[in-house]
Scaffold this active site. Structure first.
Site, PDB file in Angstrom:
ATOM      1  N   ASP A 289      -9.810   3.310  -3.613  1.00 54.92           N
ATOM      2  CA  ASP A 289     -10.561   2.121  -3.210  1.00 54.92           C
ATOM      3  C   ASP A 289     -11.944   2.054  -3.850  1.00 54.92           C
ATOM      4  O   ASP A 289     -12.632   3.064  -4.008  1.00 54.92           O
ATOM      5  CB  ASP A 289     -10.733   2.099  -1.693  1.00 54.92           C
ATOM      6  CG  ASP A 289      -9.443   1.742  -0.974  1.00 54.92           C
ATOM      7  OD1 ASP A 289      -8.434   1.502  -1.656  1.00 54.92           O
ATOM      8  OD2 ASP A 289      -9.451   1.714   0.267  1.00 54.92           O
TER       9      ASP A 289
ATOM     10  N   GLU B 140      -0.787   1.701  -5.184  1.00 53.97           N
ATOM     11  CA  GLU B 140      -0.359   3.103  -5.139  1.00 53.97           C
ATOM     12  C   GLU B 140      -1.477   4.041  -5.555  1.00 53.97           C
ATOM     13  O   GLU B 140      -1.323   5.259  -5.501  1.00 53.97           O
ATOM     14  CB  GLU B 140       0.896   3.218  -6.031  1.00 53.97           C
ATOM     15  CG  GLU B 140       1.517   4.570  -6.193  1.00 53.97           C
ATOM     16  CD  GLU B 140       0.905   5.353  -7.338  1.00 53.97           C
ATOM     17  OE1 GLU B 140       0.954   6.590  -7.314  1.00 53.97           O
ATOM     18  OE2 GLU B 140       0.361   4.705  -8.263  1.00 53.97           O
ATOM     19  N   TRP B 141      -2.645   3.447  -5.961  1.00 51.77           N
ATOM     20  CA  TRP B 141      -3.878   4.175  -6.284  1.00 51.77           C
ATOM     21  C   TRP B 141      -3.816   4.957  -7.596  1.00 51.77           C
ATOM     22  O   TRP B 141      -4.762   5.662  -7.929  1.00 51.77           O
ATOM     23  CB  TRP B 141      -4.302   5.125  -5.159  1.00 51.77           C
ATOM     24  CG  TRP B 141      -4.119   4.595  -3.776  1.00 51.77           C
ATOM     25  CD1 TRP B 141      -4.359   3.312  -3.336  1.00 51.77           C
ATOM     26  CD2 TRP B 141      -3.619   5.311  -2.646  1.00 51.77           C
ATOM     27  NE1 TRP B 141      -4.053   3.186  -2.007  1.00 51.77           N
ATOM     28  CE2 TRP B 141      -3.593   4.401  -1.548  1.00 51.77           C
ATOM     29  CE3 TRP B 141      -3.196   6.621  -2.437  1.00 51.77           C
ATOM     30  CZ2 TRP B 141      -3.165   4.770  -0.280  1.00 51.77           C
ATOM     31  CZ3 TRP B 141      -2.781   6.987  -1.179  1.00 51.77           C
ATOM     32  CH2 TRP B 141      -2.766   6.078  -0.113  1.00 51.77           C
ATOM     33  N   GLY B 142      -2.694   4.875  -8.322  1.00 50.49           N
ATOM     34  CA  GLY B 142      -2.583   5.589  -9.578  1.00 50.49           C
ATOM     35  C   GLY B 142      -2.209   7.053  -9.437  1.00 50.49           C
ATOM     36  O   GLY B 142      -2.143   7.771 -10.443  1.00 50.49           O
ATOM     37  N   ASP B 143      -1.939   7.507  -8.218  1.00 46.33           N
ATOM     38  CA  ASP B 143      -1.601   8.919  -8.018  1.00 46.33           C
ATOM     39  C   ASP B 143      -0.323   9.314  -8.747  1.00 46.33           C
ATOM     40  O   ASP B 143      -0.155  10.467  -9.154  1.00 46.33           O
ATOM     41  CB  ASP B 143      -1.434   9.215  -6.529  1.00 46.33           C
ATOM     42  CG  ASP B 143      -2.748   9.171  -5.771  1.00 46.33           C
ATOM     43  OD1 ASP B 143      -3.802   9.015  -6.431  1.00 46.33           O
ATOM     44  OD2 ASP B 143      -2.738   9.295  -4.532  1.00 46.33           O
TER      45      ASP B 143
ATOM     46  N   ASP C 259       0.819  -1.209   0.000  1.00 47.55           N
ATOM     47  CA  ASP C 259       0.000   0.000   0.000  1.00 47.55           C
ATOM     48  C   ASP C 259       0.859   1.268   0.000  1.00 47.55           C
ATOM     49  O   ASP C 259       2.093   1.208  -0.024  1.00 47.55           O
ATOM     50  CB  ASP C 259      -0.941  -0.042   1.209  1.00 47.55           C
ATOM     51  CG  ASP C 259      -2.341   0.439   0.879  1.00 47.55           C
ATOM     52  OD1 ASP C 259      -2.501   1.263  -0.041  1.00 47.55           O
ATOM     53  OD2 ASP C 259      -3.295  -0.005   1.559  1.00 47.55           O
TER      54      ASP C 259
END
Length: 406
Positions: free
Chosen positions: A208, A186-189, A153
């Site tokens: 999420d 990494e959420w694509g940031d 994460d």
């Protein structure tokens, strides 16, 4: 006076440097099709324990999920509580009294693989010890436990560079000698799809997911996203997906509160997008509808096709979307999705959805080529592409077909 290192010491240091360079790479040959499995977070969040994971492993076998292709059981956050005096990670002794190694052994005994969670930051998203500064130590521990999959994460990472942080853990995993699938969360940031193909086997493209079909939930400092919000969030990234490197739109919410039609559409879309299929429901207590969605091997075959091309939305007309996915042997998967909360009648001539995929250079030509038509949810043959599709799509429903050249 200048002192020279003894030759044996110098050689040893040189060997270490060479070895470091040799291990600084991604382990190839893993996740050649999108990973399939189960993760604890969507349903149980921090309420995880040894009994739950063992019961889930049992249910994965008895329900037929394992035989349908689901292999990984992944404990998400909150299994860890501290580090010992030497800095090694410590599992919660109350929730996991037998230890993680014994749990991994049990999962392996069921013909399944074991996954675990950590975070690149100083603390995990749940406030537990993260791996920052302990990457090689943690990787070694995971390997000794028999871990096959690591979800990693991106919370509490102030001052960290994403590429550097994930590359460090990649190298640490490789150095253990154990093949461990590396899942970047990494959420694509930081646009992980542009660099993560040399780092891990899959990477999250969004924040999420939540168990609603369309819309989002505002949590104050962050939001979770419905199925269609996630589908539409990252256009133009399908070119980055393929065998051993997958775009990950997050885990499945099938069985967590949406309607049956929405669950079926959600599963269809993830398969069309060649997404990892990581179930997130309580598999110990599935309804027959949820079971039949998760274990439909004909739909799963769309996701697991060896060509590994991510599908695409070809068109939208009167809120009905047409989705296409080129497959092996000249086959195509074709989906019709009703985006609205009202029924929609469709009457489609197959020739109207002819398409050339500029990514895979494959051509769908129902006018020039005859295809047999298989309805994957009904598990029935529907003739050939010489006959049109006439149907009523219920709200948020999706029909999914497989076209095979005759």
């Amino acid at each position: 006076m200048t002192r020279r290192l003894p030759l044996v010491v110098a050689c040893a240091l040189l060997l270490c440097l060479v070895q470091d360079q040799m291990v600084a790479q991604k382990r190839e040959g893993l996740a050649l099709t999108p990973p399939m499995g189960w993760n604890s977070w969507n349903k149980f969040a921090c309420d995880v324990n040894e009994a739950l994971i063992r019961q889930t492993a049992d249910a994965m076998v008895s329900s037929g999920m394992r035989d349908a292709g689901y292999r990984y059981i992944v404990i998400d956050d909150c299994w860890q509580v501290d580090r010992d005096s030497l800095g090694f990670i410590v599992a919660d002794p109350l929730r996991f009294p037998s230890g993680i190694k014994a749990l991994a052994d049990y999962i392996h005994s069921k013909g399944l693989k074991f996954g675990i969670y950590s975070c690149a930051g100083s603390k995990t998203c749940g406030g537990r010890p993260g791996s920052r500064g302990h990457e090689y130590q943690d990787a070694l521990t995971y390997a000794k436990w028999g871990v096959d999959y690591l979800k990693y994460d991106w919370c509490n990472t102030e001052g960290l560079n994403a590429v550097g942080a994930y590359t460090t853990m990649r190298d640490a995993l490789y150095a253990t000698g154990r093949p461990i699938v590396f899942s970047l969360c990494e959420w694509g940031d930081n646009k992980s799809w542009e660099w993560a193909d040399t780092v891990g086997q899959l990477w999250r493209t969004t924040g999420d997911i939540t168990a609603i079909f369309d819309g989002s939930v505002n949590h104050g400092t962050w939001s979770s996203w419905g199925v269609m919000k996630i589908v539409e969030m990252r256009p133009g990234i399908r070119k980055h997906a393929g065998p051993g490197h997958w775009n990950d739109p997050d885990m499945l919410e099938v069985g967590n509160g949406m309607t049956v039609n929405e669950d079926r559409a959600h599963f269809s879309l993830w398969c069309l997008m060649a997404a990892p299929l990581i179930a997130g429901n309580d598999v110990r207590a599935m309804s027959s509808d949820v079971h039949d969605i998760l274990c439909n091997t004909e739909v799963i075959a769309v996701d697991q096709d060896s060509v590994g091309v991510q599908g695409y939305r070809q068109s939208i007309n009167d809120s009905v979307e047409v989705w296409l996915k080129p497959m092996s042997h000249g086959d195509w998967a074709v989906g019709f999705l009703n985006r609205t909360l009202e029924p929609r009648k469709i009457a489609v001539q197959w020739s109207s959805i002819a398409s050339t995929d500029t990514l895979s250079h494959r051509v769908l030509d129902p006018k020039g080529t005859a295809y047999t038509v298989r309805d994957l949810w009904a598990k029935k043959n529907r003739g050939t592409t010489s006959s049109p599709v006439n149907a009523t799509l219920e709200p948020h429903a999706m029909m999914l077909f497989r076209l095979t050249p005759r």
